[in-house]
Design a protein around this motif. Structure first.
Motif, PDB file in Angstrom:
ATOM      1  N   THR A 151      30.222  53.040  69.634  1.00 32.41           N
ATOM      2  CA  THR A 151      30.981  52.135  68.589  1.00 32.41           C
ATOM      3  C   THR A 151      29.879  51.586  67.360  1.00 32.41           C
ATOM      4  N   GLY A 152      30.368  50.896  66.479  1.00 28.02           N
ATOM      5  CA  GLY A 152      29.408  50.538  65.295  1.00 28.02           C
ATOM      6  C   GLY A 152      30.362  50.095  64.292  1.00 28.02           C
ATOM      7  N   ASN A 153      29.831  49.912  63.003  1.00 27.47           N
ATOM      8  CA  ASN A 153      30.705  49.545  61.839  1.00 27.47           C
ATOM      9  C   ASN A 153      30.204  50.409  60.672  1.00 27.47           C
ATOM     10  N   GLY A 154      31.138  50.177  59.653  1.00 24.11           N
ATOM     11  CA  GLY A 154      30.675  50.968  58.473  1.00 24.11           C
ATOM     12  C   GLY A 154      29.456  50.957  57.773  1.00 24.11           C
ATOM     13  N   LEU A 155      28.960  49.558  57.988  1.00 23.64           N
ATOM     14  CA  LEU A 155      27.665  49.064  57.153  1.00 23.64           C
ATOM     15  C   LEU A 155      26.647  49.730  57.894  1.00 23.64           C
ATOM     16  N   ILE A 156      26.480  49.981  59.221  1.00 18.36           N
ATOM     17  CA  ILE A 156      25.130  50.129  59.998  1.00 18.36           C
ATOM     18  C   ILE A 156      25.587  51.471  60.559  1.00 18.36           C
ATOM     19  N   GLY A 157      26.585  51.963  60.520  1.00 19.11           N
ATOM     20  CA  GLY A 157      26.885  53.375  61.405  1.00 19.11           C
ATOM     21  C   GLY A 157      27.055  53.159  62.844  1.00 19.11           C
ATOM     22  N   GLU A 158      27.096  54.068  63.492  1.00 17.64           N
ATOM     23  CA  GLU A 158      27.360  54.169  65.105  1.00 17.64           C
ATOM     24  C   GLU A 158      26.134  53.741  65.881  1.00 17.64           C
ATOM     25  N   ASN A 159      26.143  53.093  66.809  1.00 20.41           N
ATOM     26  CA  ASN A 159      24.866  52.868  67.800  1.00 20.41           C
ATOM     27  C   ASN A 159      25.142  53.583  68.771  1.00 20.41           C
ATOM     28  N   LEU A 160      24.435  54.524  69.084  1.00 20.40           N
ATOM     29  CA  LEU A 160      24.626  55.401  70.431  1.00 20.40           C
ATOM     30  C   LEU A 160      24.236  54.831  71.700  1.00 20.40           C
ATOM     31  N   ASP A 161      23.564  53.543  71.571  1.00 23.31           N
ATOM     32  CA  ASP A 161      23.405  53.062  72.828  1.00 23.31           C
ATOM     33  C   ASP A 161      24.502  52.292  73.446  1.00 23.31           C
ATOM     34  N   THR A 162      25.703  52.156  72.734  1.00 25.67           N
ATOM     35  CA  THR A 162      26.923  51.697  73.264  1.00 25.67           C
ATOM     36  C   THR A 162      27.770  52.825  73.956  1.00 25.67           C
ATOM     37  N   LYS A 163      27.378  54.123  73.805  1.00 30.18           N
ATOM     38  CA  LYS A 163      28.127  54.954  74.125  1.00 30.18           C
ATOM     39  C   LYS A 163      28.547  54.969  75.657  1.00 30.18           C
ATOM     40  N   ALA A 164      27.518  54.334  76.484  1.00 29.48           N
ATOM     41  CA  ALA A 164      27.844  54.427  78.111  1.00 29.48           C
ATOM     42  C   ALA A 164      28.827  53.497  78.469  1.00 29.48           C
ATOM     43  N   LEU A 165      29.246  52.469  77.417  1.00 28.68           N
ATOM     44  CA  LEU A 165      29.958  51.345  77.765  1.00 28.68           C
ATOM     45  C   LEU A 165      31.599  52.084  78.109  1.00 28.68           C
ATOM     46  N   HIS A 166      31.792  52.700  77.302  1.00 29.11           N
ATOM     47  CA  HIS A 166      33.240  53.561  77.455  1.00 29.11           C
ATOM     48  C   HIS A 166      34.350  52.489  77.325  1.00 29.11           C
ATOM     49  N   GLN A 167      34.182  51.926  76.414  1.00 31.58           N
ATOM     50  CA  GLN A 167      35.417  50.963  75.891  1.00 31.58           C
ATOM     51  C   GLN A 167      36.452  51.517  75.322  1.00 31.58           C
ATOM     52  N   PRO A 168      37.758  51.520  75.842  1.00 31.01           N
ATOM     53  CA  PRO A 168      38.600  52.312  75.035  1.00 31.01           C
ATOM     54  C   PRO A 168      39.121  51.623  73.774  1.00 31.01           C
ATOM     55  N   ASN A 169      39.278  52.304  72.679  1.00 28.40           N
ATOM     56  CA  ASN A 169      39.333  51.831  71.245  1.00 28.40           C
ATOM     57  C   ASN A 169      40.350  52.763  70.471  1.00 28.40           C
ATOM     58  N   ARG A 170      40.769  52.084  69.580  1.00 28.30           N
ATOM     59  CA  ARG A 170      41.558  53.194  68.665  1.00 28.30           C
ATOM     60  C   ARG A 170      41.450  52.568  67.155  1.00 28.30           C
ATOM     61  N   PHE A 171      41.673  53.590  66.150  1.00 27.07           N
ATOM     62  CA  PHE A 171      41.366  53.142  64.932  1.00 27.07           C
ATOM     63  C   PHE A 171      42.384  53.981  64.250  1.00 27.07           C
ATOM     64  N   GLN A 172      42.797  53.648  63.015  1.00 26.68           N
ATOM     65  CA  GLN A 172      43.624  54.398  62.066  1.00 26.68           C
ATOM     66  C   GLN A 172      42.992  54.909  60.680  1.00 26.68           C
ATOM     67  N   ASN A 173      43.420  55.830  60.095  1.00 24.34           N
ATOM     68  CA  ASN A 173      43.086  56.491  58.916  1.00 24.34           C
ATOM     69  C   ASN A 173      44.250  57.397  58.193  1.00 24.34           C
ATOM     70  N   VAL A 174      44.083  57.652  57.145  1.00 28.67           N
ATOM     71  CA  VAL A 174      45.058  58.273  56.271  1.00 28.67           C
ATOM     72  C   VAL A 174      44.511  59.580  55.989  1.00 28.67           C
ATOM     73  N   VAL A 175      45.360  60.601  56.373  1.00 27.82           N
ATOM     74  CA  VAL A 175      44.911  62.032  56.215  1.00 27.82           C
ATOM     75  C   VAL A 175      44.668  62.320  54.526  1.00 27.82           C
ATOM     76  N   GLU A 176      43.687  62.523  54.233  1.00 27.02           N
ATOM     77  CA  GLU A 176      43.339  62.945  52.789  1.00 27.02           C
ATOM     78  C   GLU A 176      43.581  64.323  52.167  1.00 27.02           C
ATOM     79  N   SER A 177      43.033  65.065  53.281  1.00 30.37           N
ATOM     80  CA  SER A 177      43.636  66.929  52.983  1.00 30.37           C
ATOM     81  C   SER A 177      43.981  67.516  54.488  1.00 30.37           C
ATOM     82  N   ALA A 178      44.811  68.310  54.208  1.00 30.95           N
ATOM     83  CA  ALA A 178      45.522  69.054  55.236  1.00 30.95           C
ATOM     84  C   ALA A 178      45.628  70.560  54.716  1.00 30.95           C
ATOM     85  N   ASN A 179      44.521  71.055  55.129  1.00 31.78           N
ATOM     86  CA  ASN A 179      44.177  72.394  54.361  1.00 31.78           C
ATOM     87  C   ASN A 179      43.782  73.477  55.740  1.00 31.78           C
ATOM     88  N   GLY A 180      44.478  74.495  55.868  1.00 30.03           N
ATOM     89  CA  GLY A 180      44.075  75.409  56.639  1.00 30.03           C
ATOM     90  C   GLY A 180      43.460  75.066  57.960  1.00 30.03           C
TER      91      GLY A 180
END
Length: 262
Positions: A151-180
């Motif tokens: 996990t992490g945030n957009g200011l600092i980026g992802e923190n690889l040390d948190t990967k072992a926590l396996h916390q279930p999350n979800r996010f949303q985003n808008v498809v900017e391009s659907a090509n090939g």
């Protein structure tokens, strides 16, 4: 292992199991109690999605070795891998492009077909598979993406040390391009962002990207990679402005049906 780590870093999250969040939103809002049952953890790292009673789709770069005979936990039961089908146009990056300037790696990733199918030895009885999104109108639609790694945030980026926590999350985003082969979206800063705007991170490969229609989930994409420039040693994943690429299910619909139908 070095290939896996570099791929996970050099791309939008070349490996699906993480969620990078807005810095101004509580992390608890991204948490989910449990992942949808049709999202399957793979033997080493990354995810797949159950799309038929004996079939899981994932990205090809999560297949680190021969998974035949490996055990997958689906619902409350164990299932054995019978066979893995990697798309014939998948390109595994050569070792010499996994350091230095990232552009050669970006070119290989974009030209590859990053998708694979896993057949299990017996039909799943306690989980409903997710339907495939077969239309080509993904642009402008909202994706809901699941992961449980770094996990992490957009200011600092992802923190690889948190990967072992396996916390279930979800996010949303808008498809900017659907090509090939690809769906892509950008991790916008808060003034242009969705309330749960986010980005896939390290460990998210193969994570399901869902389009909901009338409350029904459809599998539209699989977390694959993240565009980056410069030297690989200075890359930081998950920053605002980063563009993510997802394997586009509609592009491979006929290939999937051809393999599963056989």
């Amino acid at each position: 292992m070095r290939f896996f780590i570099l791929l996970a870093l050099a791309c939008c999250c070349i490996e699906s199991k993480a969620v990078v969040m807005r810095h101004d939103i509580s992390v608890e809002r991204y948490h989910v109690e449990k992942m949808p049952d049709y999202i399957i953890d793979l033997p080493h790292e990354g995810h797949g999605a159950l799309i038929a009673k004996q079939w899981i789709v994932t990205v090809a770069h999560t297949i680190f070795y021969d998974y035949t005979g490996a055990i997958l936990n689906i619902g409350s039961q164990e299932y054995q891998v019978e066979k893995v089908y990697i798309h014939p146009n998948y390109l595994k990056p050569r070792k010499e492009i996994l350091s230095g300037d990232m552009m050669p790696l970006m070119q290989v990733l974009k030209s590859s077909s990053d998708i694979a199918l896993i057949k299990i030895s017996k039909p799943v009885s306690n989980v409903i598979p997710i339907s495939l999104y077969s239309k080509s109108d993904e642009k402008g639609k909202i994706l809901t993406v699941f992961g449980k790694g770094a996990t992490g945030n957009g200011l600092i980026g992802e923190n690889l040390d948190t990967k072992a926590l396996h916390q279930p999350n979800r996010f949303q985003n808008v498809v900017e391009s659907a090509n090939g082969k690809w769906l892509s979206f950008k991790f916008d800063s808060p003034h242009n962002a969705l309330p749960l705007e986010g980005m896939q991170g390290s460990g998210d490969s193969g994570g399901a990207s869902i389009i909901y229609q009338n409350g029904i989930p459809y599998l539209a994409g699989l977390s694959s990679w993240q565009f980056a420039t410069g030297d690989m040693s200075t890359f930081k994943g998950g920053l605002y402005g980063t563009t993510a690429y997802q394997t586009r299910i509609s592009n491979y619909y006929n290939w999937i049906k051809g393999v599963v139908g056989s």
